[in-house]
Write an enzyme that holds these catalytic residues in place. Structure first.
Site, PDB file in Angstrom:
ATOM      1  CG  ASN A  92      32.498  27.350  83.652  1.00 23.37           C
ATOM      2  OD1 ASN A  92      31.915  26.961  84.654  1.00 23.37           O
ATOM      3  ND2 ASN A  92      32.205  28.494  83.051  1.00 23.37           N
ATOM      4  CG  ASP A 152      27.092  26.461  80.771  1.00 23.98           C
ATOM      5  OD1 ASP A 152      26.306  26.662  79.839  1.00 23.98           O
ATOM      6  OD2 ASP A 152      27.318  27.289  81.658  1.00 23.98           O
ATOM      7  CG  HIS A 179      26.802  26.905  75.977  1.00 20.30           C
ATOM      8  ND1 HIS A 179      26.867  27.825  76.996  1.00 20.30           N
ATOM      9  CD2 HIS A 179      26.959  27.614  74.832  1.00 20.30           C
ATOM     10  CE1 HIS A 179      27.054  29.030  76.489  1.00 20.30           C
ATOM     11  NE2 HIS A 179      27.112  28.927  75.167  1.00 20.30           N
ATOM     12  CG  HIS A 232      21.950  28.845  78.867  1.00 20.57           C
ATOM     13  ND1 HIS A 232      22.212  28.461  77.572  1.00 20.57           N
ATOM     14  CD2 HIS A 232      23.132  28.781  79.517  1.00 20.57           C
ATOM     15  CE1 HIS A 232      23.493  28.176  77.447  1.00 20.57           C
ATOM     16  NE2 HIS A 232      24.080  28.371  78.614  1.00 20.57           N
ATOM     17  CG  ASN A 278      27.009  32.570  75.983  1.00 18.78           C
ATOM     18  OD1 ASN A 278      26.030  32.070  75.451  1.00 18.78           O
ATOM     19  ND2 ASN A 278      28.239  32.186  75.691  1.00 18.78           N
ATOM     20  CG  ASP A 305      23.938  30.555  83.089  1.00 14.69           C
ATOM     21  OD1 ASP A 305      24.996  30.109  83.589  1.00 14.69           O
ATOM     22  OD2 ASP A 305      23.890  31.060  81.950  1.00 14.69           O
TER      23      ASP A 305
END
Length: 435
Positions: A92, A152, A179, A232, A278, A305
């Site tokens: 991202n 993600d 995700h 995660h 998140n 993360d």
């Protein structure tokens, strides 16, 4: 350069010596004072634990496009200080890493920085928009040799698109890292849905929003016979679903972050945006389930993360703040505090969950290998007896959004070696020398 690491406890075991030469571990054993170690720089590693260099499957390096938050250079320097010798850089960025050209740029930036090996993660969909598959094959065939693909920050919520992605990556042994967040169930959500959200008047983020996507995706992965990785994991229910899927033989792996192993939604009561993340911080019951899942192998790896933000993105009211926390420089200490010092994991277990297994999931050669003669000299030396108060201002990362600010944590990285060369080295190890 030859280095003799004297008296280190490999995986927390008995003290021994490691001779590093020409990028490899040349010998292991009682080597101090022998001809084999002649001319080597001697490090006094007595009392230190030696682990294989850590591998992070989930790092946000922000570059290209968000250099105000982090660069590949600053992020990988932070990784080295945390004991990491390799990181997987999430897609991202701006532009999104959804083409061969962008992932090759990220890899080149990592090579030039030299602090840790950087393996780009390719986007699953064009622009992370969830509408059209990205150039998965081209990224896999590129110089970056991408094997992990993830949107993600966004869920691949379209079941048909997710199935196609899982089918596509089978051709080159890739993995889709999902995700897990059902977007309709989390629209406008600000924190974990529960007692605390009700008291604070913040819109809740239900556990089922994560669990529903994981349940769907393990069934899809089973149906097409492909590899799925769950990013995660944060809820007790998610752990139970993944455990069930593994018992069925589904090719699913999962990760947990250090912050989800330690922190809970009770911290949100002060409305400090550093705790906005998140997926959100959950309850103590979820924390306990995550620790148990990591201990019994249901959760395969710890991944940071690491999500740095500029100060203004966090120094604002809760509703406007960005989601995310830094984690590379504190991960090993948090893991020691949460699961090693509590007796749930040994240092050998940590080596598996923070080095060997993430390297295997990402198909990353040369990392996560045993600390044995003939293996690549990627390793970290940790002082487990040290205690440090976390100071984000002293970190190498550009992000100051550490949720552990002011917390005293155990363990301190004293040295990190990438292919036999020190990327981090406390000069005191050299100056003392063995008796």
């Amino acid at each position: 350069m030859s280095v003799l690491v004297h008296g280190a406890r490999v995986l927390g075991g008995e003290p021994t010596d490691l001779l590093l030469r020409s990028g490899t571990i040349a010998e292991v054993g009682a080597l101090a004072g022998t001809p084999a170690a002649e001319g080597a720089t001697v490090l006094d590693a007595r009392g230190l634990v030696a682990l294989p260099g850590l591998v992070d499957l989930h790092t946000h390096l922000r570059e290209p496009g968000r250099e105000d938050a982090e660069t590949v250079e600053s992020g990988t320097r932070a990784a080295a200080r945390g004991g990491y010798t390799a990181v997987f850089a999430m897609a991202n960025t701006f532009p999104v890493a959804d083409t061969a050209g962008v992932v090759e740029q990220v890899k080149r930036l990592g090579d030039e920085a030299g602090w840790a090996e950087v393996r780009p993660v390719g986007a699953v969909t064009v622009g992370l928009a969830g509408e059209q598959l990205a150039e998965l094959g081209a990224m896999a065939d590129s110089a970056a040799a991408v094997r992990v693909f993830s949107d993600d920050g966004h869920c691949v919520s379209d079941a048909v698109l997710m199935r196609r992605a899982l089918e596509y990556v089978k051709a080159f042994d890739g993995v889709i890292a999902q995700h897990a967040q059902e977007p309709r169930l989390t629209e406008g959500a600000q924190m974990n849905e529960g007692t605390v959200s009700a008291v604070l008047g913040l819109r809740g983020w239900p556990s089922v929003a994560e669990e529903a996507v994981i349940a769907r995706d393990v069934l899809l992965a089973d149906h097409v016979g492909s590899r799925l990785h769950v990013c995660h994991v944060s809820t007790r229910g998610s752990v139970e679903i993944i455990r069930w899927a593994k018992q069925r033989g589904v090719q699913v792996t999962a990760e947990v972050t250090p912050h989800h192993l330690l922190l809970t939604d009770e911290l949100v009561r002060g409305y400090d945006p550093v705790y906005k993340v998140n997926p959100p911080l959950r309850t103590q019951a979820d924390v306990e389930a995550l620790r148990e899942g990591l201990a019994d192998g249901t959760i395969d790896v710890v991944a940071t993360d690491h999500a740095p933000h500029p100060v203004e993105a966090k120094d604002c009211e809760w509703s406007a703040a960005a989601m995310g926390m830094t984690g590379l420089e504190t991960a090993l200490s948090v893991v020691q505090h949460a699961v090693v010092d509590t007796g749930l994991l040994t240092w050998a277990d940590v080596a598996q969950r923070m080095s060997a297994v993430p390297a295997r999931i990402g198909r990353l050669a040369g990392h996560g290998t045993p600390l044995a003669a003939g293996e690549p000299a990627n390793l970290v030396l940790l002082d487990p007896a040290a205690r440090t108060v976390v100071d984000p201002e002293a970190m190498a990362t550009s992000g100051r959004n550490s949720p552990f600010r002011g917390m005293e944590l155990p363990g301190r990285v004293e040295a990190t070696f990438l292919r036999g060369e020190p990327t981090v080295l406390d000069a005191r190890l050299v100056e003392r020398g063995p008796n």
